[in-house]
Motif scaffolding. Structure first.
Motif, PDB file in Angstrom:
ATOM      1  N   TYR A 322       0.750  -1.138   0.061  1.00  0.00           N
ATOM      2  CA  TYR A 322       0.238  -0.399   0.053  1.00  0.00           C
ATOM      3  C   TYR A 322       0.722   1.451  -0.311  1.00  0.00           C
ATOM      4  O   TYR A 322       0.837   2.599  -0.904  1.00  0.00           O
ATOM      5  N   ILE A 323       2.052   1.218   1.023  1.00  0.00           N
ATOM      6  CA  ILE A 323       2.700   2.263   0.570  1.00  0.00           C
ATOM      7  C   ILE A 323       3.094   2.576  -0.371  1.00  0.00           C
ATOM      8  O   ILE A 323       3.590   4.101  -0.610  1.00  0.00           O
ATOM      9  N   THR A 324       4.328   2.212  -1.260  1.00  0.00           N
ATOM     10  CA  THR A 324       4.888   1.558  -2.012  1.00  0.00           C
ATOM     11  C   THR A 324       4.329   2.377  -3.186  1.00  0.00           C
ATOM     12  O   THR A 324       4.243   2.945  -4.235  1.00  0.00           O
ATOM     13  N   VAL A 325       2.644   1.736  -3.093  1.00  0.00           N
ATOM     14  CA  VAL A 325       1.621   2.363  -4.664  1.00  0.00           C
ATOM     15  C   VAL A 325       1.124   3.464  -4.749  1.00  0.00           C
ATOM     16  O   VAL A 325       1.418   4.767  -5.422  1.00  0.00           O
ATOM     17  N   GLY A 326       1.059   4.162  -2.914  1.00  0.00           N
ATOM     18  CA  GLY A 326       0.276   5.438  -2.761  1.00  0.00           C
ATOM     19  C   GLY A 326       1.593   6.165  -3.082  1.00  0.00           C
ATOM     20  O   GLY A 326       1.843   7.327  -3.809  1.00  0.00           O
ATOM     21  N   SER A 327       2.804   6.177  -3.055  1.00  0.00           N
ATOM     22  CA  SER A 327       4.491   7.007  -2.984  1.00  0.00           C
ATOM     23  C   SER A 327       4.059   6.894  -4.531  1.00  0.00           C
ATOM     24  O   SER A 327       4.726   7.978  -5.085  1.00  0.00           O
ATOM     25  N   ILE A 328       4.249   5.962  -5.035  1.00  0.00           N
ATOM     26  CA  ILE A 328       4.643   5.417  -6.621  1.00  0.00           C
ATOM     27  C   ILE A 328       3.663   6.459  -7.202  1.00  0.00           C
ATOM     28  O   ILE A 328       3.994   7.535  -7.726  1.00  0.00           O
TER      29      ILE A 328
END
Length: 354
Positions: A322-328
């Motif tokens: 979740y954090i990765t997708v949100g950050s991207i």
């Protein structure tokens, strides 16, 4: 030639022309988004702002789960279980070893005790199929005449094996006991052995053979135990509602794992009262009756203590995802915003045809 035409049954002439309907003639109203900077950029930022907090929440929840693992394979010469490394399935008396350990933090809520195996391929095609589900469901004819899929664990000395097949034959049979050590006194910790299997498995999928329900020995008359088992299936437990095919340890083992490194629920440790943690920080010892050989295939054995949260056991992957997708998304939004701000107003009038 009129007769030949009439012989067609008077049916309508087949054509390859689609019916004149809105669906088949592709006249349904359609909606297509026109992607402009004004619609795409806010979407990126909104996804980023929603996903990142969700991810942080899930990640923190996962990290709050207490977990403690002990590898007791005994491959290291210093390990107390090293002497048991080359045991066979039926060594009597069983080799026993004790591992002392210290819990740095207390485990607050209910604790789940698992055994873990590594390099054990329960997902091999022939292994997965090597069972007879109608036999396990209590079908009396399958009990005495198991499926061919069970070969070479179908019969032994001309008697049908119950339960037949390679999965049942390789059932995990180490016994694990937990003690708390205080001032050199060992207090056993109550391990609950019921409620570890799926409800549908225990109540629907697995059934003992039908007949006189109280006498399991008679129900399994004419069958023999799996080759590697120390005792027959009707002696897995002393309690009648946890014996035979409905023994929960057996049911848990029969639900094969998808990956070669897996863990299976072994026991539950329930919280006694709300004032005390289930397992206080301090010294403990794990007593192992070491029957299950894994050294021959370079396997590993471990015991895991874990608490759970609303999202199950410890698994940081979902939060990280979740954090990765949100950050991207957030990062792309910033990049596209800069590009749009810098180059967005160049092609205002020149391209428009008159």
């Amino acid at each position: 030639g009129g007769g030949a035409v009439g012989g067609g049954g008077g049916g309508a002439v087949k054509t390859r022309k689609p019916d004149n309907t809105a669906f088949k003639q592709q006249r349904l109203p359609a909606w297509q988004p026109i992607l402009t900077a004004g619609t795409v950029l806010p979407a990126f930022f909104i996804i980023g702002l929603i996903f990142i907090p969700i991810g942080i929440g899930i990640f923190v929840t996962s990290n709050n789960i207490r977990e403690y693992e002990i590898d007791y394979t005994g491959t290291e010469p210093s390990s107390p279980c090293n002497k048991c490394l080359n045991v066979s399935w039926d060594s009597t008396p069983p080799c026993t070893c004790t591992i002392n350990f210290t819990l740095e933090h207390s485990f607050e809520s209910n604790v789940f005790m698992y055994y873990g195996l590594s390099n054990f391929y329960q997902n091999h095609r022939r292994y997965v199929k090597s069972r007879d589900d109608s036999q396990l469901n209590g079908d009396n004819s399958s009990l005495l005449n198991p499926s061919k899929e069970c070969e070479p664990y179908r019969t032994n000395e001309d008697k049908p094996i119950a339960p037949c097949g390679a999965i049942a034959n390789s059932m995990f049979n180490d016994t694990l006991e937990l003690y708390r050590i205080e001032n050199d006194t060992r207090t056993p910790i109550t391990l609950i052995k019921k409620g570890i299997a799926w409800w549908t498995d225990k109540n629907v999928k697995f059934r003992n053979p039908t007949g006189d329900g109280n006498n399991l020995t008679a129900l399994f008359q004419g069958t023999t135990k799996p080759v590697n088992w120390p005792k027959p299936v009707y002696m897995l437990d002393s309690e009648p509602d946890n014996n035979g095919f409905i023994n929960e340890d057996f049911i848990v083992w029969m639900r094969t794992a998808a990956l070669p490194t897996f863990r299976k629920l072994y026991r539950l440790i329930e919280r006694k009262d709300n004032l005390q943690p289930t397992l206080q920080a301090g010294k403990y010892s794990l007593d192992i009756a070491y029957n299950y050989p894994v050294h021959s295939f370079d396997g590993r054995k471990r015991m895991i203590l874990s608490t759970i949260s609303w999202m199950g056991g410890k698994n940081p992957f979902l939060g990280i995802a979740y954090i990765t997708v949100g950050s991207i998304c957030f990062f792309l939004g910033v990049v596209l915003l800069i590009i749009h701000h810098k180059y967005g107003n160049r092609n205002t009038s020149a391209d428009i045809p008159n």
